[in-house]
Each structure stands twice: as structure tokens, then as C-alpha cells.
Design a protein around this motif. Structure first.
Motif, PDB file in Angstrom:
ATOM      1  N   TRP A  39       0.829  -1.210   0.000  1.00  0.00           N
ATOM      2  CA  TRP A  39       0.000   0.000   0.000  1.00  0.00           C
ATOM      3  C   TRP A  39       0.861   1.257   0.000  1.00  0.00           C
ATOM      4  N   VAL A  40       1.920   1.271   0.803  1.00  0.00           N
ATOM      5  CA  VAL A  40       2.812   2.441   0.848  1.00  0.00           C
ATOM      6  C   VAL A  40       3.428   2.680  -0.529  1.00  0.00           C
ATOM      7  N   ASN A  41       3.899   1.618  -1.174  1.00  0.00           N
ATOM      8  CA  ASN A  41       4.480   1.759  -2.512  1.00  0.00           C
ATOM      9  C   ASN A  41       3.446   2.265  -3.518  1.00  0.00           C
ATOM     10  N   LEU A  42       2.244   1.691  -3.475  1.00  0.00           N
ATOM     11  CA  LEU A  42       1.188   2.122  -4.388  1.00  0.00           C
ATOM     12  C   LEU A  42       0.825   3.584  -4.148  1.00  0.00           C
ATOM     13  N   HIS A  43       0.763   3.963  -2.888  1.00  0.00           N
ATOM     14  CA  HIS A  43       0.431   5.346  -2.539  1.00  0.00           C
ATOM     15  C   HIS A  43       1.499   6.306  -3.075  1.00  0.00           C
ATOM     16  N   ALA A  44       2.757   5.959  -2.885  1.00  0.00           N
ATOM     17  CA  ALA A  44       3.848   6.823  -3.360  1.00  0.00           C
ATOM     18  C   ALA A  44       3.793   6.970  -4.873  1.00  0.00           C
ATOM     19  N   PHE A  45       3.476   5.895  -5.549  1.00  0.00           N
ATOM     20  CA  PHE A  45       3.411   5.924  -7.007  1.00  0.00           C
ATOM     21  C   PHE A  45       2.167   6.671  -7.475  1.00  0.00           C
ATOM     22  N   SER A  46       1.026   6.380  -6.881  1.00  0.00           N
ATOM     23  CA  SER A  46      -0.238   7.010  -7.282  1.00  0.00           C
ATOM     24  C   SER A  46      -0.246   8.503  -6.997  1.00  0.00           C
ATOM     25  N   HIS A  47       0.417   8.884  -5.926  1.00  0.00           N
ATOM     26  CA  HIS A  47       0.474  10.304  -5.547  1.00  0.00           C
ATOM     27  C   HIS A  47       1.115  11.154  -6.649  1.00  0.00           C
ATOM     28  N   ARG A  48       1.985  10.537  -7.423  1.00  0.00           N
ATOM     29  CA  ARG A  48       2.699  11.249  -8.475  1.00  0.00           C
ATOM     30  C   ARG A  48       2.070  11.024  -9.860  1.00  0.00           C
ATOM     31  N   ASN A  95      13.510  -1.056  -9.782  1.00  0.00           N
ATOM     32  CA  ASN A  95      14.117  -2.041 -10.677  1.00  0.00           C
ATOM     33  C   ASN A  95      15.487  -2.503 -10.199  1.00  0.00           C
ATOM     34  N   ARG A  96      16.160  -1.676  -9.375  1.00  0.00           N
ATOM     35  CA  ARG A  96      17.475  -2.068  -8.847  1.00  0.00           C
ATOM     36  C   ARG A  96      17.369  -3.254  -7.890  1.00  0.00           C
ATOM     37  N   TRP A  97      16.255  -3.347  -7.148  1.00  0.00           N
ATOM     38  CA  TRP A  97      16.159  -4.412  -6.143  1.00  0.00           C
ATOM     39  C   TRP A  97      15.053  -5.422  -6.411  1.00  0.00           C
ATOM     40  N   ILE A  98      14.126  -5.148  -7.318  1.00  0.00           N
ATOM     41  CA  ILE A  98      12.968  -6.042  -7.495  1.00  0.00           C
ATOM     42  C   ILE A  98      13.382  -7.405  -8.047  1.00  0.00           C
ATOM     43  N   LYS A  99      14.426  -7.457  -8.862  1.00  0.00           N
ATOM     44  CA  LYS A  99      14.882  -8.751  -9.392  1.00  0.00           C
ATOM     45  C   LYS A  99      15.335  -9.667  -8.259  1.00  0.00           C
ATOM     46  N   TRP A 100      16.042  -9.074  -7.283  1.00  0.00           N
ATOM     47  CA  TRP A 100      16.496  -9.859  -6.132  1.00  0.00           C
ATOM     48  C   TRP A 100      15.304 -10.282  -5.268  1.00  0.00           C
ATOM     49  N   PHE A 105       9.566 -12.830   4.414  1.00  0.00           N
ATOM     50  CA  PHE A 105      10.045 -12.037   5.550  1.00  0.00           C
ATOM     51  C   PHE A 105      11.355 -11.324   5.208  1.00  0.00           C
ATOM     52  N   ILE A 106      12.289 -12.053   4.592  1.00  0.00           N
ATOM     53  CA  ILE A 106      13.586 -11.473   4.248  1.00  0.00           C
ATOM     54  C   ILE A 106      13.424 -10.378   3.198  1.00  0.00           C
ATOM     55  N   THR A 107      12.594 -10.617   2.182  1.00  0.00           N
ATOM     56  CA  THR A 107      12.404  -9.581   1.158  1.00  0.00           C
ATOM     57  C   THR A 107      11.718  -8.351   1.745  1.00  0.00           C
ATOM     58  N   LEU A 108      10.767  -8.585   2.642  1.00  0.00           N
ATOM     59  CA  LEU A 108      10.065  -7.461   3.265  1.00  0.00           C
ATOM     60  C   LEU A 108      11.031  -6.616   4.099  1.00  0.00           C
ATOM     61  N   CYS A 109      11.809  -7.289   4.940  1.00  0.00           N
ATOM     62  CA  CYS A 109      12.715  -6.574   5.846  1.00  0.00           C
ATOM     63  C   CYS A 109      14.031  -6.154   5.180  1.00  0.00           C
ATOM     64  N   GLY A 110      14.426  -6.861   4.122  1.00  0.00           N
ATOM     65  CA  GLY A 110      15.711  -6.577   3.491  1.00  0.00           C
ATOM     66  C   GLY A 110      15.652  -5.710   2.260  1.00  0.00           C
ATOM     67  N   PHE A 111      14.539  -5.754   1.538  1.00  0.00           N
ATOM     68  CA  PHE A 111      14.422  -4.985   0.298  1.00  0.00           C
ATOM     69  C   PHE A 111      13.310  -3.945   0.340  1.00  0.00           C
ATOM     70  N   VAL A 112      12.104  -4.405   0.612  1.00  0.00           N
ATOM     71  CA  VAL A 112      10.927  -3.549   0.427  1.00  0.00           C
ATOM     72  C   VAL A 112      10.912  -2.380   1.407  1.00  0.00           C
ATOM     73  N   ILE A 113      10.899  -2.666   2.684  1.00  0.00           N
ATOM     74  CA  ILE A 113      10.796  -1.588   3.678  1.00  0.00           C
ATOM     75  C   ILE A 113      12.024  -0.680   3.665  1.00  0.00           C
ATOM     76  N   PRO A 114      13.246  -1.234   3.648  1.00  0.00           N
ATOM     77  CA  PRO A 114      14.404  -0.318   3.602  1.00  0.00           C
ATOM     78  C   PRO A 114      14.402   0.599   2.378  1.00  0.00           C
ATOM     79  N   ASN A 115      13.971   0.099   1.230  1.00  0.00           N
ATOM     80  CA  ASN A 115      13.928   0.937   0.037  1.00  0.00           C
ATOM     81  C   ASN A 115      12.843   2.004   0.106  1.00  0.00           C
TER      82      ASN A 115
END
Length: 187
Positions: A57-66, A143-148, A173-183
Motif C-alpha cells: 500500500w505504501v508503494n502504491l500510494h507513493a506511485f499514485s500520488h505522483r 528495478n534495482r532491487w525487485i529482481k532480487w 520475511f527477508i524480502t520485506l525486511c531486506g528490500f521492500v521496507i528499507p527501500n
């Protein structure tokens, strides 16, 4: 349809899905710490799914806002994305019932990957008609981190199907804490 109306629709559906998640939580057999401890996998599955949907939702909101323009392709990409997301409470309840079951872990992983793919389709349709520098920057960052992210989710799914039943939940869990939220904090 305006961007605000589509955003409101996304917000409403995700809020309902997140509410259903908590309603699916089992009640403890005994109302003490032991009873709650016996539900630790349920709480983990709930928390993982809740925060994964929250990050989405946070990602969608950031994208939709723009976003200024949307097309029918975007509307349909949204409907498909939310369809797969609506299966999340069901998949989460299956994991909560039998956390170490490889079949339900694989099913959960498939739902996660379908939502991820549909969300990427949403981003693509929005970017096609809103070629702004800001949206392009967000897309390049993702795109820098989504492949991982996807590779790790696929690896978890394969592990769940073969040798390590909880591989999917661990990978999410690892993708959420390691890629998604930090980015998200970098944006």
C-alpha cells in the motif's frame, strides 16, 4: 476515472483485506500465555501478511500520488492486482492452520508472486501514460532491487516445495525486511 477515485478504491480494498486478516486469527484454546504461545505461527503469518500488504500500500500510494493520468489498462491492472491480494487472507489462514505444510507454503508463495507481478503491471501501465522524471526515478529505484526480491521469493517457494517447508514465509520475511521496507525509507 480519475486518479483519486482509483486510489480511493485501492485504499478501501486493501483496508478490507487487512481487516479480514485479523478476523481470521484463531482464538487461543486457553486464555493464558501458553494458549497465546501455541498460536505463535498464526501471529507470525498474520504479521508477515499485514506488513507485506502495508508495504504494498505504501508503494502504491507513493506511485499514485505522483500520477496524473490513468487508462483502462491501469484500471484493469488494479482490478487484477486486488483480486490476487484478496486471496491473501485465505492463503494466510491456511499457513496459520499448518505453518510447516509445504503445500500451503507454496500456495502462499504463488499468491505473493501473483500479487507482485500484478503490481509491477500496475506500475508499468501508470508509467506508460505518466512519463514524468519523478515516476521514472521511482521505477528505476525499484528495478534495482525487485529482481532480487522476486528471485528470493522464487527460491523460497522452491525450497518449500522440496526440502524446507517454511522457505516461502522466510523468503517473504527477508524480502520485506531486506528490500521492500528499507527501500521505502530511501525514497
Amino acid at each position: 476515472m480519475g486518479q483519486e477515485r482509483l486510489s480511493a478504491f485501492i485504499d478501501a480494498v486493501i483496508a478490507i483485506i487487512m481487516t479480514i486478516l485479523v478476523l481470521e486469527l484463531d482464538k487461543p484454546k486457553t486464555l493464558d500465555w501458553q494458549g497465546l504461545w501455541e498460536l505463535r505461527e498464526n501471529f507470525f503469518a498474520y504479521a508477515l501478511s499485514f506488513f507485506w500488504l502495508g508495504a504494498m500500500w505504501v508503494n502504491l500510494h507513493a506511485f499514485s500520488h505522483r500520477t496524473e493520468k490513468i487508462t483502462q489498462k491501469t484500471v484493469w491492472a488494479t482490478v487484477i492486482m486486488l483480486f490476487f491480494a484478496s486471496l491473501f487472507p485465505y492463503a494466510t489462514s491456511l499457513i496459520a492452520m499448518d505453518f510447516y505444510n509445504p503445500t500451503v507454503q507454496v500456495f502462499y508463495g504463488i499468491i505473493v508472486l501473483l500479487i507482485t507481478t500484478a503490481t509491477l503491471s500496475f506500475y508499468r501501465t501508470v508509467s506508460e501514460v505518466n512519463p514524468t522524471d519523478e515516476l521514472q526515478r521511482l521505477r528505476e529505484q525499484r528495478n534495482r532491487w525487485i529482481k532480487w526480491d522476486i528471485l528470493l521469493k522464487l527460491s523460497g517457494l522452491i525450497c518449500s516445495a522440496t526440502i524446507f517447508p517454511i522457505g516461502t514465509s522466510l523468503a517473504v520475511f527477508i524480502t520485506l525486511c531486506g528490500f521492500v521496507i528499507p527501500n521505502q525509507f530511501r525514497n
